[in-house]
Scaffold this motif. Structure first.
Motif, short mmCIF file in Angstrom:
data_model
loop_
_atom_site.label_atom_id
_atom_site.label_comp_id
_atom_site.label_asym_id
_atom_site.label_seq_id
_atom_site.Cartn_x
_atom_site.Cartn_y
_atom_site.Cartn_z
N ALA A 92 0.82 -1.21 0.00
CA ALA A 92 0.00 0.00 0.00
C ALA A 92 0.86 1.26 0.00
N ALA A 93 1.92 1.28 0.82
CA ALA A 93 2.78 2.46 0.89
C ALA A 93 3.55 2.66 -0.41
N ASN A 94 3.87 1.56 -1.07
CA ASN A 94 4.65 1.63 -2.30
C ASN A 94 3.79 2.03 -3.49
N ALA A 95 2.53 1.54 -3.50
CA ALA A 95 1.66 1.80 -4.64
C ALA A 95 0.95 3.14 -4.54
N GLY A 96 0.61 3.54 -3.31
CA GLY A 96 0.05 4.87 -3.06
C GLY A 96 -1.15 5.21 -3.91
N ALA A 97 -0.99 6.19 -4.77
CA ALA A 97 -2.11 6.75 -5.54
C ALA A 97 -2.77 5.72 -6.44
N HIS A 98 -1.97 4.76 -6.94
CA HIS A 98 -2.55 3.74 -7.82
C HIS A 98 -3.62 2.94 -7.07
N LEU A 99 -3.30 2.55 -5.80
CA LEU A 99 -4.28 1.82 -5.02
C LEU A 99 -5.49 2.68 -4.71
N GLN A 100 -5.27 3.96 -4.49
CA GLN A 100 -6.37 4.84 -4.12
C GLN A 100 -7.41 4.92 -5.23
N ARG A 101 -6.95 4.84 -6.46
CA ARG A 101 -7.90 4.90 -7.57
C ARG A 101 -8.76 3.65 -7.65
N ARG A 102 -8.21 2.52 -7.18
CA ARG A 102 -8.92 1.26 -7.30
C ARG A 102 -10.05 1.12 -6.27
N ARG A 103 -9.83 1.60 -5.06
CA ARG A 103 -10.84 1.61 -4.01
C ARG A 103 -11.65 0.30 -3.95
N PRO A 104 -11.08 -0.77 -3.41
CA PRO A 104 -11.80 -2.04 -3.35
C PRO A 104 -13.04 -1.92 -2.47
N THR A 105 -14.06 -2.71 -2.80
CA THR A 105 -15.29 -2.73 -2.01
C THR A 105 -15.44 -4.10 -1.37
N ARG A 106 -16.17 -4.13 -0.28
CA ARG A 106 -16.41 -5.38 0.42
C ARG A 106 -17.86 -5.78 0.23
N LYS A 107 -18.09 -7.07 -0.04
CA LYS A 107 -19.43 -7.56 -0.29
C LYS A 107 -20.28 -7.44 0.96
N THR A 108 -21.56 -7.19 0.75
CA THR A 108 -22.52 -7.10 1.85
C THR A 108 -23.66 -8.09 1.66
N GLN A 109 -23.53 -9.00 0.69
CA GLN A 109 -24.54 -10.04 0.51
C GLN A 109 -23.90 -11.24 -0.18
N ILE A 110 -24.58 -12.38 -0.12
CA ILE A 110 -24.06 -13.59 -0.73
C ILE A 110 -25.00 -14.04 -1.84
N THR A 111 -24.56 -15.02 -2.60
CA THR A 111 -25.37 -15.54 -3.70
C THR A 111 -26.48 -16.43 -3.15
N PRO A 112 -27.58 -16.56 -3.88
CA PRO A 112 -28.66 -17.46 -3.44
C PRO A 112 -28.18 -18.90 -3.23
N THR A 113 -27.23 -19.34 -4.05
CA THR A 113 -26.72 -20.71 -3.91
C THR A 113 -26.02 -20.90 -2.58
N LEU A 114 -25.19 -19.91 -2.20
CA LEU A 114 -24.50 -20.02 -0.92
C LEU A 114 -25.48 -19.95 0.24
N GLN A 115 -26.48 -19.08 0.14
CA GLN A 115 -27.49 -19.01 1.21
C GLN A 115 -28.22 -20.34 1.33
N GLN A 116 -28.55 -20.95 0.20
CA GLN A 116 -29.21 -22.25 0.21
C GLN A 116 -28.33 -23.29 0.91
N THR A 117 -27.01 -23.20 0.66
CA THR A 117 -26.08 -24.16 1.25
C THR A 117 -26.01 -24.01 2.76
N ILE A 118 -25.87 -22.78 3.25
CA ILE A 118 -25.74 -22.62 4.70
C ILE A 118 -27.08 -22.87 5.40
#
Length: 298
Positions: A92-118
């Motif tokens: 992160a310190a080495n990539a700096g601005a490049h990483l900032q542009r990417r801005r990863p997101t975290r999932k807040t839901q799962i697929t119906p198949t996975l819900q069916q499984t659990i």
């Protein structure tokens, strides 16, 4: 979150945890002005110049190779979680601005198949979370097990917010203090992995503002992985439960982890889980976050 500052603070915190005897270095006596090892001693153990290591500890990660990371990890006796965290911080310190542009997101839901499984896993509680420790999904027994957490009207429901800001957590987790340290260490890992996650930054800011304990633990820069362990809880419906858990990273849903809980067969906790399962089946409509707390059994 400042990537260079985080890298610097992490290295300093790990260096402070080692003494000369642990590092296998001779002690010639004399006053030491800093706790733990000096920068020069870490550089010696890592096989690099003192000036190079000093630049790195100041947050200058330009051109750092995997061999250098491995050398520093050996010198500071980092475990697997700490080694991975150091790699993320340097990236992160080495990539700096490049990483900032990417801005990863975290999932807040799962697929119906996975819900069916659990949902089909009816005899064990299942809890799916992302790196921010948001509650992404559960099966019925998992929702019943963590019913206290789902009373929080804030969305998304979050394990860190529950542990530090909800008074019920101190009764729910029998070893609440251990859970506070674990939560902070997990969030530290995620902060290194996703330094430009705005929701994570907001969560850390909220917890730091509202909890003195969180702010103190956050400053320790400890990290850990969430793979296996035990949880001792006091459930408002069935009482004390001693549970083992297994954390499984979901290959089909990157960034999500499935926690599966179980109890030793024929134990009181095993019987308690069965009782909770029966209760959850009967009171299933009440296991939604917008409903009031379920009444305890008579």
């Amino acid at each position: 979150m400042n990537n260079q500052d985080d890298l610097s603070a992490f290295l300093i915190s790990r260096r402070a945890k080692l003494d000369l005897q642990q590092a296998g270095l001779p002690d010639f006596g004399g006053r030491r002005r800093v706790p733990g090892l000096r920068r020069e001693e870490v550089a010696l153990l890592a096989g690099m110049s003192s000036e190079y290591y000093k630049r790195l500890e100041r947050g200058n990660a330009k051109g750092v190779s995997e061999a250098v990371i491995d050398g520093i990890s050996r010198a500071l006796q980092l475990d697997e979680a700490e080694h991975s965290h150091l790699y993320d911080l340097i990236r992160a310190a080495n990539a700096g601005a490049h990483l900032q542009r990417r801005r990863p997101t975290r999932k807040t839901q799962i697929t119906p198949t996975l819900q069916q499984t659990i949902d089909a896993m009816t005899t064990v509680p299942v809890f799916v979370q992302n790196g921010r420790l948001d509650a992404v999904a559960t099966n019925t027994l998992g929702r019943a097990l963590f019913s206290e957490m789902f009373l929080d009207p804030s969305q998304p429901v979050n394990a860190a917010r529950f542990v530090f800001l909800d008074p019920r957590a101190q009764t729910f987790f029998q070893d609440w203090e251990s859970n506070t340290r674990q939560i902070v260490a997990l969030l530290r890992v995620e902060a290194g992995r996703s330094p430009y996650d705005r929701q994570l930054s907001d969560l850390i800011g909220e917890l730091s503002t509202r909890s003195d304990l969180f702010r103190k633990l956050w400053g320790a820069h400890d990290v850990r992985e969430h793979r296996t362990g035990t949880k001792s809880i006091h459930h408002p419906i069935v009482g004390n439960l001693d549970l083992s858990y297994l954390g499984l990273d979901l290959a089909s849903d990157h960034g999500l982890q499935m926690l599966v809980f179980s109890a030793e067969p024929a134990s009181a906790s095993y019987e308690g889980l069965q009782l909770l399962g029966n209760w959850a089946t009967t009171h299933n409509p009440m296991l939604h976050a917008d409903n009031p707390r379920p009444a305890e059994q008579k």
